[in-house]
Design a protein around this motif. Sequence first.
Motif, PDB file in Angstrom:
ATOM      1  N   GLY A   1     -18.324 -20.817  50.927  1.00 31.96           N
ATOM      2  CA  GLY A   1     -17.575 -21.833  50.210  1.00 31.96           C
ATOM      3  C   GLY A   1     -18.383 -23.060  49.831  1.00 31.96           C
ATOM      4  N   PHE A   2     -17.680 -24.004  49.217  1.00 32.80           N
ATOM      5  CA  PHE A   2     -18.270 -25.253  48.756  1.00 32.80           C
ATOM      6  C   PHE A   2     -17.634 -26.426  49.495  1.00 32.80           C
ATOM      7  CE2 PHE A   2     -18.462 -22.221  45.269  1.00 32.80           C
ATOM      8  CZ  PHE A   2     -19.798 -22.320  44.872  1.00 32.80           C
ATOM      9  N   GLU A   3     -18.336 -27.539  49.461  1.00 31.48           N
ATOM     10  CA  GLU A   3     -17.810 -28.762  50.054  1.00 31.48           C
ATOM     11  C   GLU A   3     -18.415 -29.948  49.322  1.00 31.48           C
ATOM     12  OE1 GLU A   3     -16.869 -30.721  54.435  1.00 31.48           O
ATOM     13  OE2 GLU A   3     -18.353 -29.107  54.275  1.00 31.48           O
ATOM     14  N   GLN A   4     -17.658 -31.045  49.281  1.00 35.73           N
ATOM     15  CA  GLN A   4     -18.167 -32.288  48.715  1.00 35.73           C
ATOM     16  C   GLN A   4     -18.226 -33.339  49.820  1.00 35.73           C
ATOM     17  OE1 GLN A   4     -15.873 -34.646  45.816  1.00 35.73           O
ATOM     18  NE2 GLN A   4     -17.551 -34.304  44.371  1.00 35.73           N
ATOM     19  N   TYR A   5     -19.374 -34.015  49.904  1.00 37.62           N
ATOM     20  CA  TYR A   5     -19.563 -35.041  50.918  1.00 37.62           C
ATOM     21  C   TYR A   5     -20.176 -36.264  50.245  1.00 37.62           C
ATOM     22  CZ  TYR A   5     -21.894 -37.484  54.806  1.00 37.62           C
ATOM     23  OH  TYR A   5     -22.346 -38.433  55.688  1.00 37.62           O
ATOM     24  N   LYS A   6     -19.493 -37.375  50.348  1.00 33.72           N
ATOM     25  CA  LYS A   6     -19.938 -38.612  49.702  1.00 33.72           C
ATOM     26  C   LYS A   6     -20.227 -38.400  48.217  1.00 33.72           C
ATOM     27  CE  LYS A   6     -21.752 -40.962  53.796  1.00 33.72           C
ATOM     28  NZ  LYS A   6     -22.927 -41.603  54.434  1.00 33.72           N
ATOM     29  N   GLY A   7     -19.404 -37.578  47.598  1.00 34.11           N
ATOM     30  CA  GLY A   7     -19.544 -37.323  46.170  1.00 34.11           C
ATOM     31  C   GLY A   7     -20.622 -36.320  45.816  1.00 34.11           C
ATOM     32  N   LYS A   8     -21.348 -35.787  46.795  1.00 36.24           N
ATOM     33  CA  LYS A   8     -22.414 -34.818  46.550  1.00 36.24           C
ATOM     34  C   LYS A   8     -21.930 -33.426  46.939  1.00 36.24           C
ATOM     35  CE  LYS A   8     -25.085 -38.294  45.524  1.00 36.24           C
ATOM     36  NZ  LYS A   8     -25.438 -38.609  44.119  1.00 36.24           N
ATOM     37  N   TRP A   9     -22.431 -32.417  46.228  1.00 36.20           N
ATOM     38  CA  TRP A   9     -21.929 -31.056  46.411  1.00 36.20           C
ATOM     39  C   TRP A   9     -22.843 -30.212  47.293  1.00 36.20           C
ATOM     40  CZ3 TRP A   9     -17.214 -29.368  45.333  1.00 36.20           C
ATOM     41  CH2 TRP A   9     -16.443 -30.098  44.432  1.00 36.20           C
ATOM     42  N   ILE A  10     -22.197 -29.368  48.099  1.00 30.96           N
ATOM     43  CA  ILE A  10     -22.882 -28.425  48.982  1.00 30.96           C
ATOM     44  C   ILE A  10     -22.379 -27.017  48.662  1.00 30.96           C
ATOM     45  CG2 ILE A  10     -23.345 -27.756  51.366  1.00 30.96           C
ATOM     46  CD1 ILE A  10     -22.224 -30.684  52.064  1.00 30.96           C
ATOM     47  N   ALA A  11     -23.293 -26.101  48.391  1.00 33.46           N
ATOM     48  CA  ALA A  11     -22.974 -24.679  48.257  1.00 33.46           C
ATOM     49  C   ALA A  11     -23.585 -23.992  49.481  1.00 33.46           C
ATOM     50  CB  ALA A  11     -23.556 -24.102  46.971  1.00 33.46           C
ATOM     51  N   TYR A  12     -22.753 -23.564  50.412  1.00 39.84           N
ATOM     52  CA  TYR A  12     -23.289 -23.086  51.689  1.00 39.84           C
ATOM     53  C   TYR A  12     -24.053 -21.772  51.570  1.00 39.84           C
ATOM     54  CZ  TYR A  12     -21.077 -26.915  54.120  1.00 39.84           C
ATOM     55  OH  TYR A  12     -20.750 -28.180  54.554  1.00 39.84           O
ATOM     56  N   SER A  13     -23.654 -20.903  50.647  1.00 38.64           N
ATOM     57  CA  SER A  13     -24.433 -19.688  50.380  1.00 38.64           C
ATOM     58  C   SER A  13     -24.091 -19.169  48.995  1.00 38.64           C
ATOM     59  CB  SER A  13     -24.162 -18.593  51.408  1.00 38.64           C
ATOM     60  OG  SER A  13     -24.801 -17.372  51.011  1.00 38.64           O
ATOM     61  N   MET A  14     -25.126 -18.924  48.205  1.00 35.69           N
ATOM     62  CA  MET A  14     -24.938 -18.326  46.882  1.00 35.69           C
ATOM     63  C   MET A  14     -25.010 -16.805  46.941  1.00 35.69           C
ATOM     64  SD  MET A  14     -24.123 -20.535  44.684  1.00 35.69           S
ATOM     65  CE  MET A  14     -24.288 -19.446  43.278  1.00 35.69           C
ATOM     66  N   GLY A  15     -25.102 -16.244  48.153  1.00 33.52           N
ATOM     67  CA  GLY A  15     -25.066 -14.788  48.301  1.00 33.52           C
ATOM     68  C   GLY A  15     -26.276 -14.101  47.693  1.00 33.52           C
ATOM     69  N   ASN A  16     -26.130 -12.802  47.425  1.00 29.73           N
ATOM     70  CA  ASN A  16     -27.179 -12.040  46.740  1.00 29.73           C
ATOM     71  C   ASN A  16     -27.028 -12.223  45.243  1.00 29.73           C
ATOM     72  OD1 ASN A  16     -28.141 -10.935  49.148  1.00 29.73           O
ATOM     73  ND2 ASN A  16     -26.863  -9.105  48.975  1.00 29.73           N
ATOM     74  N   PHE A  17     -28.132 -12.286  44.543  1.00 28.25           N
ATOM     75  CA  PHE A  17     -28.068 -12.219  43.080  1.00 28.25           C
ATOM     76  C   PHE A  17     -28.625 -10.879  42.621  1.00 28.25           C
ATOM     77  CE2 PHE A  17     -29.456 -13.384  38.700  1.00 28.25           C
ATOM     78  CZ  PHE A  17     -28.189 -13.641  38.206  1.00 28.25           C
ATOM     79  N   ILE A  18     -29.873 -10.620  42.969  1.00 30.43           N
ATOM     80  CA  ILE A  18     -30.471  -9.301  42.726  1.00 30.43           C
ATOM     81  C   ILE A  18     -30.950  -8.795  44.067  1.00 30.43           C
ATOM     82  CG2 ILE A  18     -32.330  -8.056  41.562  1.00 30.43           C
ATOM     83  CD1 ILE A  18     -32.254 -10.411  39.479  1.00 30.43           C
ATOM     84  N   PHE A  19     -30.358  -7.694  44.526  1.00 32.13           N
ATOM     85  CA  PHE A  19     -30.687  -7.224  45.870  1.00 32.13           C
ATOM     86  C   PHE A  19     -30.379  -5.741  45.979  1.00 32.13           C
ATOM     87  CE2 PHE A  19     -31.341  -7.838  50.408  1.00 32.13           C
ATOM     88  CZ  PHE A  19     -32.134  -8.986  50.436  1.00 32.13           C
ATOM     89  N   ASN A  20     -30.870  -5.124  47.065  1.00 35.07           N
ATOM     90  CA  ASN A  20     -30.486  -3.753  47.372  1.00 35.07           C
ATOM     91  C   ASN A  20     -28.971  -3.662  47.496  1.00 35.07           C
ATOM     92  OD1 ASN A  20     -33.183  -3.035  47.531  1.00 35.07           O
ATOM     93  ND2 ASN A  20     -33.281  -3.214  49.748  1.00 35.07           N
ATOM     94  N   MET A  21     -28.410  -2.548  47.041  1.00 36.53           N
ATOM     95  CA  MET A  21     -26.960  -2.359  47.100  1.00 36.53           C
ATOM     96  C   MET A  21     -26.568  -1.625  48.378  1.00 36.53           C
ATOM     97  SD  MET A  21     -26.262  -3.888  44.314  1.00 36.53           S
ATOM     98  CE  MET A  21     -24.490  -3.629  44.342  1.00 36.53           C
ATOM     99  N   THR A  22     -25.422  -2.026  48.945  1.00 37.86           N
ATOM    100  CA  THR A  22     -24.887  -1.371  50.136  1.00 37.86           C
ATOM    101  C   THR A  22     -23.401  -1.127  49.931  1.00 37.86           C
ATOM    102  OG1 THR A  22     -24.155  -3.340  51.344  1.00 37.86           O
ATOM    103  CG2 THR A  22     -26.505  -2.791  51.464  1.00 37.86           C
ATOM    104  N   SER A  23     -22.751  -0.558  50.933  1.00 40.67           N
ATOM    105  CA  SER A  23     -21.306  -0.312  50.855  1.00 40.67           C
ATOM    106  C   SER A  23     -20.494  -1.565  51.130  1.00 40.67           C
ATOM    107  CB  SER A  23     -20.914   0.786  51.859  1.00 40.67           C
ATOM    108  OG  SER A  23     -21.272   0.395  53.171  1.00 40.67           O
ATOM    109  N   ASN A  24     -21.154  -2.656  51.534  1.00 43.08           N
ATOM    110  CA  ASN A  24     -20.465  -3.914  51.775  1.00 43.08           C
ATOM    111  C   ASN A  24     -20.151  -4.574  50.425  1.00 43.08           C
ATOM    112  OD1 ASN A  24     -19.676  -6.537  52.378  1.00 43.08           O
ATOM    113  ND2 ASN A  24     -21.201  -6.826  53.972  1.00 43.08           N
ATOM    114  N   GLU A  25     -18.897  -4.548  50.011  1.00 45.13           N
ATOM    115  CA  GLU A  25     -18.517  -5.030  48.688  1.00 45.13           C
ATOM    116  C   GLU A  25     -18.799  -6.517  48.508  1.00 45.13           C
ATOM    117  OE1 GLU A  25     -14.602  -3.988  47.541  1.00 45.13           O
ATOM    118  OE2 GLU A  25     -14.916  -1.827  47.780  1.00 45.13           O
ATOM    119  N   LYS A  26     -18.661  -7.286  49.574  1.00 44.11           N
ATOM    120  CA  LYS A  26     -18.883  -8.728  49.439  1.00 44.11           C
ATOM    121  C   LYS A  26     -20.336  -9.041  49.092  1.00 44.11           C
ATOM    122  CE  LYS A  26     -15.181 -10.383  52.483  1.00 44.11           C
ATOM    123  NZ  LYS A  26     -14.878 -11.131  53.731  1.00 44.11           N
TER     124      LYS A  26
END
Length: 458
Positions: free
Chosen positions: A362-387
């Motif tokens: 998820g995302f969060e805003q702190y003192k008006g600044k943004w945090i993206a805690y994880s952008m996940g995989n973009f290009i990666f090996n594929m697995t059965s884990n849909e997420k």
Amino acid sequence: MSISRSDKHKQQKSRRKRRMKRLLILNGVLAGLIIVFAVLLWGNNNGLWNNGAGRTPEVAERHNPSNANNHGQADSGNGQNQNQEEQPPQDNSSLPDQDDSVQNPGGLSGDGTDTPLNPEENSLTPEQQPASPQYGGQGEVLLAFVGDILLAGSVQKKLDEEGFDYPYAKSLSYLADADLTAGNLESPFTTRGTPAEGKQFVFKGKPESLPALKEAGFDVVTLANNHTLDMGVEGLLDTMKHLDKAGIPYVGAGNNDTEAFAPVILESKGIKVAYIGISRVVPNVEWKAEKYRAGVAETYDTTRAKAAIERAKQEADLVVVMVHWGVERADHPENYQRNFAREYIDAGADLVIGSHPHVLQGFEQYKGKWIAYSMGNFIFNMTSNEKSAETGVLDAKCSRSGDCQMRLHPMKAVASQPALLEGEEAQALLRRIESISYGVQIDAEGNLSSRSQRGGLQ
């Protein structure tokens, strides 16, 4: 009527003069055209006819107080197999990372046992800035971010079959249309090196794949992660060399700790953006960059990271911290991640962009600044884990003062090729990310806002 020989001679001489005159005129015209063409070509190469369009950074500079190894500019591209679990070949290179790293190797400080935070606390919202009619408005720069990029393992097989530009084919406009684009490069690029011992998964990418990464629109990458030294220091040094050759600046690693913590400062639309790369996932203490040892910039303790942020803030308008942290396949960040993000922002960071969990968080805003805690995989090996196939491009349209409007373009990777989701699939992913964020709303277009704030990117 007969013509004398002298008259014939005079006529021939006259004709030769006329031909010579025509030839001189023709040569003069051709010479003029050549001069005009040369002037136009010179002016184009020197930017005289450039109307300001295009995405190439005006400045790509690696700031290094020791001046030991400055690195140049950068940009672009590459792919893999559908949603099925892969069987490990003997070199274990085609499987996704399964947390082979040590979360706190011996000799590194920080235990991450912070008191749990209230999601509603410290989510302060500044005055909302009016939205511009389009990206890249006056006094604004459009930054794009993606998660883990793996151009090795089974992705490499796809690249060999389809070409090095394959992975970017369906997301290209989101990468190349931003003013500056950044991601986490999750493997070394070398033809040699010694595989790291004690790791379940060791990756090794082909240097030939890096020019396509630049062409796809990438302006900077972070090497601060748990795979950069999979082929040892030799592999790291080769990776830096090949990135330099491809014209892709990098952060988070270097010949020593000064280089590893040094930012790359890029300029676009007259706004200077400093990128810093750090990792709290280091498989072995010897991967940590030291005064006389090549390695990565670590953040088990925030002291060095905060000092780097403070220095970068003195040289740039915006500071972006790209940090490798967290637990793989976890929907939520650890408590230390939320605390560390706040410390980075308090030190001067305008954006904190996370990677490593291989899933979107998820995302969060702190003192008006943004945090993206994880952008996940973009290009990666594929697995059965849909997420792990859920991904996206995160846009941040930022003013010089550091106010950013955020938008997530939801995507799904099929055969290691991310593509934009549409309709109910897109809305379902946006709703899920909103549900695991902290005090953040995400509208149908992917615009992020605090619960007390409306609006977003147009």
